[in-house]
Scaffold this motif. Structure first.
Motif, PDB file in Angstrom:
ATOM      1  N   GLU A 164     128.558 -42.189  55.063  1.00 21.53           N
ATOM      2  CA  GLU A 164     127.925 -41.152  55.877  1.00 21.53           C
ATOM      3  C   GLU A 164     128.304 -41.306  57.354  1.00 21.53           C
ATOM      4  O   GLU A 164     128.636 -40.325  58.031  1.00 21.53           O
ATOM      5  N   GLU A 168     130.724 -38.795  59.705  1.00 22.79           N
ATOM      6  CA  GLU A 168     130.132 -38.184  60.891  1.00 22.79           C
ATOM      7  C   GLU A 168     130.836 -38.583  62.189  1.00 22.79           C
ATOM      8  O   GLU A 168     130.645 -37.923  63.217  1.00 22.79           O
ATOM      9  N   THR A 249     123.139 -38.984  62.244  1.00 18.89           N
ATOM     10  CA  THR A 249     122.574 -37.846  62.964  1.00 18.89           C
ATOM     11  C   THR A 249     121.101 -37.647  62.640  1.00 18.89           C
ATOM     12  O   THR A 249     120.288 -37.362  63.515  1.00 18.89           O
ATOM     13  N   SER A 309     127.365 -35.384  68.197  1.00 20.96           N
ATOM     14  CA  SER A 309     127.131 -35.709  66.789  1.00 20.96           C
ATOM     15  C   SER A 309     126.094 -34.769  66.182  1.00 20.96           C
ATOM     16  O   SER A 309     126.274 -34.245  65.081  1.00 20.96           O
ATOM     17  N   ASN A 313     127.233 -32.247  63.251  1.00 20.91           N
ATOM     18  CA  ASN A 313     126.715 -32.639  61.943  1.00 20.91           C
ATOM     19  C   ASN A 313     125.428 -31.918  61.555  1.00 20.91           C
ATOM     20  O   ASN A 313     125.131 -31.799  60.365  1.00 20.91           O
ATOM     21  N   HIS A 319     130.286 -32.288  58.531  1.00 22.69           N
ATOM     22  CA  HIS A 319     130.621 -33.644  58.950  1.00 22.69           C
ATOM     23  C   HIS A 319     131.739 -33.544  59.983  1.00 22.69           C
ATOM     24  O   HIS A 319     132.567 -32.634  59.936  1.00 22.69           O
TER      25      HIS A 319
END
Length: 380
Positions: A164, A168, A249, A309, A313, A319
């Motif tokens: 993840e 991101e 995020t 970010s 995101n 992403h």
């Protein structure tokens, strides 16, 4: 061929390959020395564990040595867990708190001290005849199962978070680190299921199946070891760790939203930032850098990395990985449509637009167009 002889032969090869792999990891020149050392010790512990298939005849008169060899396997999963952490996070360092992972093996050996390690030679001879049915042996088996489940689940959770964060914050199309570690953890899980089944059959009436399952387990162990050796030899540069201080995020979103005065102000600011970001991506084409990160893009566009970010995101619902690759694919589509550049190969195009892997380029291109690059060019 006798099953015992076959099993011993497989075990000897597995031990040799494991120790060879450990030697390679301890001597190879690399930046991530900690990861290599942890994995080397994992192979050494595994070799000691696998040696039980053929050294039993030599150490059966030394009960305390046999018990210690059995308990050494309690170090395998902690070493693997720490190895996963060290590969995923480039700033990972061993700390005093990591000594807590030694508690299982210390606990087990303390349990054995009164009855076995301090027993007289005569008592040891009496105990050795019924060793498998001693309460202490049952304790080891149960503890190993609980420990394995804990560390396997922990490893999968680390990999989930790693993936993840990677998506991101990074755009390098290569996800080989995640795939490699996920495959390895999955293979270890499957292999341990066979070991658990074997241990259950040990105490059942299915003795013949238990003996054959020993051969299967030994063969699987050899296969896994050889597979890891081939991976290490073919991909010595495999790993790219991320900074453990990077947040997802979803974790920083509440803090960012608290700073916003009102919903209207927030919407206006978001729209302005999105327009500015898209204009910058189209005009400056920072996505052509294959190693572009969200930190680097934030510095270029002069937006705090946390805000950028959240913007990509959360508000753009993409992403960072997919956001940047979309621009790369659009650039590639333009080149493929350009008849004056028809002499360029797909490999040349993917490098030009910021990719560094043909498989990743094909996967991303097909995701956006439902066609491979070659099929897209032929359809024009």
């Amino acid at each position: 061929m006798d099953r015992i002889i076959l099993l011993q032969g497989i075990a000897r090869i597995s031990v040799f390959v494991s120790l060879l792999m450990a030697f390679f990891l301890l001597t190879v020149k690399t930046e991530n020395k900690l990861a290599n050392r942890l994995f080397a010790w994992f192979f050494i512990v595994s070799a000691i564990d696998l040696s039980g298939f053929f050294v039993i005849a030599y150490i059966q008169d030394y009960l305390d040595l046999m018990i210690f060899r059995w308990t050494i396997c309690l170090l395998a999963m902690p070493l693997f867990y720490l190895y996963v952490l060290s590969v995923c996070y480039s700033d990972f360092k061993l700390k005093w708190k990591h000594l807590l992972h030694l508690l299982p093996i210390i606990l087990v050996n303390l349990v054995f001290l009164p009855r076995l390690y301090l027993a007289s030679d005569a008592d040891m001879k009496l105990l050795s005849g019924d060793l498998e049915h001693m309460p202490e042996i049952y304790l080891i088996q149960i503890l190993i199962e609980f420990q394995y489940v804990f560390y396997i689940v922990s490893a999968f959770l680390i990999l989930k978070k790693y993936r993840e964060i990677y998506l991101e914050n990074y755009t390098n199309p290569s996800t080989s680190t995640y795939k490699y570690l996920f495959q390895m953890t999955t293979v270890f899980l499957i292999a341990h299921c066979l070991v658990a089944l074997k241990n259950v059959l040990r105490y059942s009436d299915y003795r013949q199946i238990f003996l054959w399952l020993n051969v299967v387990v030994g063969s699987v162990a050899l296969f896994i070891t050889c597979w890891l050796v081939m991976k290490a030899l073919n991909h010595p540069e495999l790993f790219r760790g991320i900074n453990s201080k990077i947040q997802l995020t979803k974790d920083i979103l509440p803090e960012v939203e608290e700073k916003t005065e009102s919903k209207k102000v927030q919407d206006d600011a978001i729209s302005s930032q999105i327009s500015r970001l898209k204009q910058y991506m189209a005009e400056r084409e920072p996505f052509l850098d294959p190693s572009l990160t969200i930190q680097e893009l934030a510095n270029q566009i002069d937006i705090p990395v946390r805000d950028l970010s959240v913007l990509i995101n959360h508000h753009m619902d993409q992403h960072f990985f997919d956001f940047v690759n979309e621009y790369r694919i659009q650039k590639a589509m333009g080149i493929l449509k350009d008849q004056s550049r028809s002499q360029l190969t797909v490999l040349e195009i993917l490098y030009e637009v910021g990719f560094n892997s043909k498989s990743s380029f094909n996967t991303s291109f097909k995701k956006h167009t439902n066609l491979t690059p070659t099929a897209y060019r032929n359809a024009l």
